[in-house]
Write a protein that holds these residues in place. Structure first.
Motif, PDB file in Angstrom:
ATOM      1  N   ASN A  16      12.532   2.154   2.336  1.00 39.76           N
ATOM      2  CA  ASN A  16      12.721   1.738   0.952  1.00 39.76           C
ATOM      3  C   ASN A  16      13.210   2.942   0.129  1.00 39.76           C
ATOM      4  N   SER A  17      14.407   2.802  -0.422  1.00 40.12           N
ATOM      5  CA  SER A  17      15.039   3.983  -1.013  1.00 40.12           C
ATOM      6  C   SER A  17      14.269   4.488  -2.228  1.00 40.12           C
ATOM      7  N   GLU A  18      13.723   3.568  -2.984  1.00 42.24           N
ATOM      8  CA  GLU A  18      12.964   3.944  -4.171  1.00 42.24           C
ATOM      9  C   GLU A  18      11.795   4.842  -3.765  1.00 42.24           C
ATOM     10  N   LEU A  19      11.142   4.395  -2.685  1.00 38.47           N
ATOM     11  CA  LEU A  19       9.975   5.108  -2.221  1.00 38.47           C
ATOM     12  C   LEU A  19      10.349   6.494  -1.686  1.00 38.47           C
ATOM     13  N   ILE A  20      11.459   6.533  -0.920  1.00 43.54           N
ATOM     14  CA  ILE A  20      11.891   7.806  -0.347  1.00 43.54           C
ATOM     15  C   ILE A  20      12.112   8.835  -1.449  1.00 43.54           C
ATOM     16  N   ARG A  21      12.683   8.372  -2.558  1.00 36.89           N
ATOM     17  CA  ARG A  21      12.926   9.296  -3.661  1.00 36.89           C
ATOM     18  C   ARG A  21      11.600   9.868  -4.178  1.00 36.89           C
ATOM     19  N   LEU A  22      10.616   8.967  -4.325  1.00 35.20           N
ATOM     20  CA  LEU A  22       9.302   9.418  -4.809  1.00 35.20           C
ATOM     21  C   LEU A  22       8.637  10.363  -3.816  1.00 35.20           C
ATOM     22  N   ILE A  23       8.726   9.986  -2.537  1.00 32.67           N
ATOM     23  CA  ILE A  23       8.107  10.835  -1.509  1.00 32.67           C
ATOM     24  C   ILE A  23       8.759  12.211  -1.525  1.00 32.67           C
ATOM     25  N   LEU A  50      -0.475  11.339   5.648  1.00 29.54           N
ATOM     26  CA  LEU A  50      -0.658  10.724   6.965  1.00 29.54           C
ATOM     27  C   LEU A  50      -0.117   9.300   6.960  1.00 29.54           C
ATOM     28  N   PHE A  51      -0.414   8.572   5.892  1.00 31.41           N
ATOM     29  CA  PHE A  51       0.060   7.199   5.790  1.00 31.41           C
ATOM     30  C   PHE A  51       1.597   7.168   5.817  1.00 31.41           C
ATOM     31  N   ILE A  52       2.198   8.065   5.023  1.00 31.20           N
ATOM     32  CA  ILE A  52       3.665   8.103   4.967  1.00 31.20           C
ATOM     33  C   ILE A  52       4.237   8.452   6.341  1.00 31.20           C
ATOM     34  N   SER A  53       3.595   9.418   7.023  1.00 30.92           N
ATOM     35  CA  SER A  53       4.111   9.843   8.327  1.00 30.92           C
ATOM     36  C   SER A  53       4.068   8.717   9.343  1.00 30.92           C
ATOM     37  N   VAL A  54       3.020   7.919   9.272  1.00 33.08           N
ATOM     38  CA  VAL A  54       2.860   6.876  10.282  1.00 33.08           C
ATOM     39  C   VAL A  54       3.661   5.625   9.916  1.00 33.08           C
ATOM     40  N   GLY A  60       0.804  -1.209   0.000  1.00 32.73           N
ATOM     41  CA  GLY A  60       0.000   0.000   0.000  1.00 32.73           C
ATOM     42  C   GLY A  60       0.841   1.265   0.000  1.00 32.73           C
ATOM     43  N   HIS A  61       2.146   1.101   0.230  1.00 33.79           N
ATOM     44  CA  HIS A  61       2.993   2.293   0.272  1.00 33.79           C
ATOM     45  C   HIS A  61       2.957   3.048  -1.055  1.00 33.79           C
ATOM     46  N   MET A  62       3.006   2.265  -2.149  1.00 34.30           N
ATOM     47  CA  MET A  62       3.042   2.897  -3.458  1.00 34.30           C
ATOM     48  C   MET A  62       1.754   3.689  -3.719  1.00 34.30           C
ATOM     49  N   GLU A  63       0.623   3.094  -3.311  1.00 34.37           N
ATOM     50  CA  GLU A  63      -0.647   3.786  -3.514  1.00 34.37           C
ATOM     51  C   GLU A  63      -0.684   5.074  -2.697  1.00 34.37           C
ATOM     52  N   ALA A  64      -0.109   4.988  -1.487  1.00 31.95           N
ATOM     53  CA  ALA A  64      -0.086   6.187  -0.651  1.00 31.95           C
ATOM     54  C   ALA A  64       0.770   7.262  -1.311  1.00 31.95           C
ATOM     55  N   VAL A  65       1.903   6.846  -1.863  1.00 32.67           N
ATOM     56  CA  VAL A  65       2.770   7.824  -2.520  1.00 32.67           C
ATOM     57  C   VAL A  65       2.036   8.451  -3.708  1.00 32.67           C
TER      58      VAL A  65
END
Lengths: 947, 172
Positions: A105-112, A96-100, A75-80
């Protein structure tokens, strides 16, 4: 009413939450959750693209499941994806999802980070705030790397909205806490400080938290905030309760901001500018006055907010510790709270008074409340309040009230909460020892302690009572009599048996004259406890028995019989069996003389730091502060706070020991031996070759000090060596005392004749250092080594070194050699641990020219971190990690102990690798006008050359 | 402030906000320990306790416990009022808040908290300003949230009389 109304929000989410709430069992809940997870997974994986609303709903459900305590792994990707939505609520749920559920995951951090970057540059304040909240909530290193340079710009930009400024300030604070190295205020510093002047109270409220944190780390750069804070505070304190509109809370103007301002001021010493200081004192007085005014509201919120400011003001008054009038007023105010009906206020008053007790200005005022505090200890229903009362009693204890306080603490111990008994026992033991005027009282107290709370009496406590009894012959008879009586109790604690066994074994003879405690009676009494005891205690008792045989020959037959029985001599425990066998044999074959020699009374223990203190220091807790405080005053032999000449800094420095036990707190109190690593002495060209230079009539009288410098940071090694003679050193220092062993080795096969050594303190050193020794044997055989012991006492600070002159005849030629003995002021350092905050606060306070010294010098070799660290530790100071914001720098703290005074020293070493190992040794800060510190640095610099 | 926890009398965690980096496991352990410790305390006991090397400040509002962990030098009383202000904000936003509002609109509870406290520090203490920020956000919403205390479904409205300081008078 809020801008919300009935509607069908995320209906699916509400249904799901209802379902979960209706689950009758944990299993049902898990089943329902798994069903939902499967559903969401299939929706996310499905071919049909989800619309934003559904995505938001499912992400929100996942969040709910996670917050229930279940793991979420998708679900992380959907949140991003939601982050880049144009719809505010979708974005909001994404954040909120990202904060909690932040995932590294480095790929995700880049997107965030990309999404955050977009929102930060969107110029839409609500989006910017969302992005800033997310950074502040996650606060990861990656985010600091990405945004630490951007946020200060947003914070000070003229066109930034107030609400964005507020978020930016606290966002930056969070990043600064995680990655201080990445947040560089530099050019923004002054503009950030000036946020204290901002018209918007909310901006000031947020910015001040950031400024406080930055000031703790870089007090110098932010010191202009002091006057701004004072004027802001003054405006708030003097405002009418309605002036600040919505920032007035239950008739109290801006309580949060006031507390934060007072807190910021605690990062600095009292303002130097008279006008600013006057204004501040006025504010503090107004706050104290307001406490006396009738409340403007009956609500607890009103009194809480008002008193929050009052307590913070008192903290500041205590921090300054320089305004006797305010200190006493603070104490009186707290005294009123001690009897307040609000438990919270009683608790806080007790806590705050604990720190007041350690100020010389208010100690006496605190003492007047003793009855109230004792009453609190007896009657408070809440254990945490009782604990505060016990801490305060400990802190206010001095010679005048020690007996009363110890008695009260002892009686409290009988009913005390189990969780705090051990600490109470330690405190009672320490007070009893510290304030014992007659030692019979001390012995009584400790035995009572064992009787009441035997299980909580640690080894340190009963070791200590034995040490003291052995060292003081005026109390030995009383101790023997008292333990004998205590052992009469049908059930006594094993610790009592230990103390009893030891003391009767040593001093039973002192009471043997009384037929009621005749030797056999004593023995039978001890032996009646034997079978109930654990192995170590039995072992101790066996030793007591053999001592009895020596003390009282008439008990020999009885005791031998006991030793001889199978349960002893064939005991399955090796230690017990060995003792039984050996003692039996010893008593049978040794003559009385031999027995008397072997079993002689124990020699006095060397005076050393009480191991109980060390133990209490290791235990955390608010009381610990006063422990070190007590210990300090103990060193001076004066009463608590009685030592008028003690530097305030020394006291506070030592107090900061409390949070982290100093390395010197080990049981023996012996300094760890200096680290190896300095080059071993090479009998090379560096050293004066006495042999070749010295003709029969040409003694070398020049002072040789080459070996000297190598010992600045170490205590053991070879001081001097030539073809004839080697001189080794072993030394140890404790507080202001030192002992040095000199080893003179004859390297030849020929005897040295008329071997004499003289230690002298030239010039004024005579009055600064006391060195005592005994003459050595005049003959040193070939190949032999003789030893000489020097006892050294540091009376006051000194800069010269004592000289050692050695004369002897070798093959008819007179040899004469003078060496500098490596006794340097730093040997009397006691390392001090402190936090970054404390360090810089003190550093800041020591700003007068005679209090600091700075030296820049070159290191010869490359700077190896480990070697440098070892050197700095060898210097005797504590090396403080994570104190200096620049990790390259080394920061040390210690207290130099001399007989006349104690001097806190702070040191910063700033290596500069680029400039070809150019060291900047920045100010050596000392808390006194301490003229010889530059000399001390003078030692430092050559040693660094050796690095 | 290091973290804030909201939990029910039954020990169910309703909201958790962590301002220091901790692993999931540590968070769970801390919450479990603290909830247990606080639920074991009697009503008239003081609102502060030492716990590990932190100071815990807590207060009960009807069926909910609000609990904050602050550092040694932090001010207990002002923390207590931070809790109260947060309760007021929830109360004002939801009309008259009950535990169910926080359960069903948990995300709102988080959003309000973020406007009030950020990184563990008070960001905006004016009630008006915080609510303005939230209301502005709500205006951007296409749908409205569902308020539980206004519907007839079986909801246990919390007993606001339980605690006199559950004040609504001040929130008008």
């Amino acid at each position: 009413m809020p801008a919300v109304s009935k509607g069908d929000g995320m209906r699916g989410l509400a249904v799901f939450i209802s379902d979960i709430r209706n689950c009758k069992s944990k299993e049902a809940e898990i089943k329902r959750i798994n069903k939902e997870l499967a559903n969401i997974r299939s929706k996310f994986k499905g071919d049909k693209a989800l619309d934003g609303y559904s995505k938001k709903k499912y992400v929100c459900k996942l969040l709910f499941i996670f917050l229930l305590g279940h793991d979420i792994d998708f679900g992380h990707m959907e949140a991003v994806n939601l982050l880049s939505s144009n719809k505010y609520t979708e974005k909001q749920i994404g954040y909120l999802f990202i904060s909690v559920l932040v995932n590294s995951n480095s790929e995700l951090i880049r997107l965030i980070n990309n999404a955050i970057k977009n929102d930060l540059s969107s110029r839409n304040p609500t989006f910017m705030c969302l992005a800033l909240h997310c950074i502040a909530n996650v606060g990861s290193r990656e985010m600091a790397e990405a945004f630490a340079s951007e946020i200060p710009r947003i914070l000070v930009a003229g066109d930034t909205m107030d609400s964005v400024k507020q978020s930016a300030a606290l966002c930056l604070l969070r990043l600064y806490k995680t990655s201080p190295d990445l947040v560089l205020m530099g050019e923004w510093t002054s503009r950030v400080v000036h946020l204290l002047n901002d018209q918007h109270m909310g901006v000031v409220t947020a910015a001040i938290s950031l400024i406080t944190c930055l000031s703790q780390k870089n007090p110098d750069e932010f010191k202009t905030c002091v006057s701004l804070a004072v004027s802001r505070l003054s405006r708030i304190v003097s405002s009418a309760s309605t002036d600040l509109q919505d920032y007035t809370y239950y008739f109290v103007p801006a309580p949060w901001l006031s507390c934060k301002l007072l807190r910021l001021l605690q990062c600095y010493p009292p303002p130097e500018d008279g006008a600013v200081k006057g204004r501040l004192v006025e504010c503090l007085e107004t706050i104290l006055n307001k406490a006396q005014e009738p409340p403007k509201s009956k609500k607890v919120q009103h009194s809480n907010a008002k008193n929050a400011i009052l307590f913070e003001a008192i903290s500041l008054i205590i921090h300054y510790d320089s305004e006797p009038n305010l200190l006493v007023r603070a104490c009186n105010q707290l005294g009123q709270f001690l009897q307040h009906r609000e438990t919270n206020l009683r608790y806080l008053a007790l806590e705050s008074m604990c720190t007041l007790a350690s100020s010389e200005f208010s100690h006496e005022a605190v003492k007047t409340h003793i009855e109230t505090v004792i009453n609190a200890l007896k009657t408070e229903r809440d254990v945490s309040v009782r604990q505060r009362a016990a801490d305060l009693l400990y802190a206010m204890c001095d010679r005048s009230n020690a007996k009363q306080i110890v008695a009260e603490m002892l009686s409290y111990l009988e009913t005390a909460d189990y969780s705090i008994r051990e600490e109470m026992v330690l405190k009672v033991a320490i007070l009893a020892e510290k304030y014992a005027v007659d030692y019979s009282w001390y012995v009584d107290t400790i035995l009572n302690l064992i009787r009441i709370a035997g299980d909580y009496v640690s080894e340190e406590v009963w070791y200590r009572v034995i040490q003291i009894v052995i060292n003081r012959d005026d109390v030995q008879g009383y101790a023997a009599k008292t333990v004998f009586e205590a052992l009469q109790a049908p059930a006594c604690h094993e610790n009592m048996v230990k103390v009893g066994g030891y003391i009767l074994g040593e001093f039973g003879n002192l009471i043997a004259g009384d037929p009621r405690s005749s030797p056999l009676v004593q023995f039978n009494l001890l032996h009646s406890k034997f079978h109930l005891c654990s192995v170590p205690t039995r072992a101790l008792l066996l030793s007591a028995y053999i001592k009895f045989i020596n003390l009282f020959p008439e008990t020999k037959a009885t005791i031998q019989e006991v030793l001889r029985c199978d349960s002893q001599i064939r005991n399955s425990d090796v230690e017990l069996q060995q003792r039984a066998v050996e003692y039996l044999k010893l008593s049978s074959i040794a003559s009385t003389d031999v027995l008397a020699t072997v079993l002689e009374e124990m020699p006095p223990f060397p005076e050393r730091e009480s191991s109980i203190l060390a133990k209490l220091k290791k235990k955390k807790g608010p009381g610990a502060v006063s422990v070190t405080e007590l210990e300090d005053s103990k060193r001076e032999g004066g009463e608590l706070n009685g030592g008028g000449d003690r530097g305030q800094d020394t006291a506070t420095m030592a107090a900061s020991n409390a949070s982290t036990p100093s390395p010197s707190a080990d049981l023996l109190g012996i300094r760890s031996t200096a680290p190896l690593g300095a080059a071993p002495a090479s009998a090379g060209s560096l050293l004066v070759d006495v042999f070749s230079e010295a003709g029969p009539t040409a003694p070398s009288a020049a002072v040789n000090d080459d070996g000297f410098l190598r010992f600045v940071c170490k205590n053991n090694g070879v001081l001097f060596e030539n073809q004839l003679l080697q001189i080794g050193i072993k030394s140890e220092y404790r507080q202001n005392l030192g002992r040095m062993y000199l080893f003179y080795g004859n390297k030849t096969s020929v005897q040295f004749a008329s071997f004499t050594t003289t230690v002298s303190c030239p010039g004024e050193l005579q009055s600064q250092l006391n060195v005592q020794t005994k003459p050595v044997e005049p003959l040193v055989e070939g190949g032999a080594q003789i030893q000489q012991v020097l006892n050294i006492e540091c009376l006051t600070d000194f800069s010269d070194a004592p000289l050692l002159n050695i004369k002897f005849r070798y093959g008819g030629a007179l040899q004469n050699l003078t060496l500098k003995l490596p006794v340097t002021i730093n040997k009397f350092f006691q390392p001090t641990e402190m936090t970054s905050h404390d360090f810089f606060q003190r550093w800041k306070q020591l700003s007068q020219p005679q209090q600091e010294a700075q030296k820049i010098f070159k290191a010869n070799n490359s700077m190896d971190t480990e070697v440098l660290k070892a050197k700095l530790l060898g210097l005797g100071t504590a090396l403080l990690d994570n104190v200096d914001p620049n990790p390259e720098n080394y920061v040390c703290a210690g207290v130099i102990q001399t007989k006349s005074q104690q001097v806190g020293c702070l040191l910063r070493l700033e290596p500069n690798a680029q400039a070809q190992v150019q060291h900047t040794d920045s100010p050596e800060r000392v808390s006194h006008n301490y003229s010889s510190i530059p000399n001390f640095l003078h030692y430092l610099s050559p040693y660094s050359v050796n690095i | 402030m290091q973290f804030m926890l909201l939990f029910s009398r039954q020990g169910k965690l309703r909201l958790q906000k962590w301002y220091v980096p901790l692993s999931d496991k540590e968070r769970k352990k801390i919450s479990r320990d603290l909830v247990q410790t606080i639920l074991a305390r009697k009503p008239k006991m003081c609102s502060f306790l030492e716990w590990r090397d932190l100071k815990i400040v807590y207060k009960r509002y009807a069926s909910l416990y609000f609990c904050c962990a602050v550092e040694d030098q932090d001010n207990e009383l002002i923390t207590l009022e931070i809790i109260h202000r947060y309760v007021e904000l929830l109360d004002k936003y939801f009309g008259s808040v009950c535990e169910l509002d926080i359960i069903f609109n948990f995300e709102k509870a988080y959003f309000i908290l973020d406007e009030f406290l950020l990184g563990g520090e008070a960001q905006e203490t004016s009630k008006k300003n915080v609510l303005k920020a939230i209301e502005q956000a709500d205006l951007l919403q296409e749908v409205r949230i569902f308020l539980y205390h206004q519907v007839a479904e079986p909801i246990r409205e919390i007993d606001c009389q339980l605690d006199s300081s559950w004040s609504r008078a001040a929130t008008k």
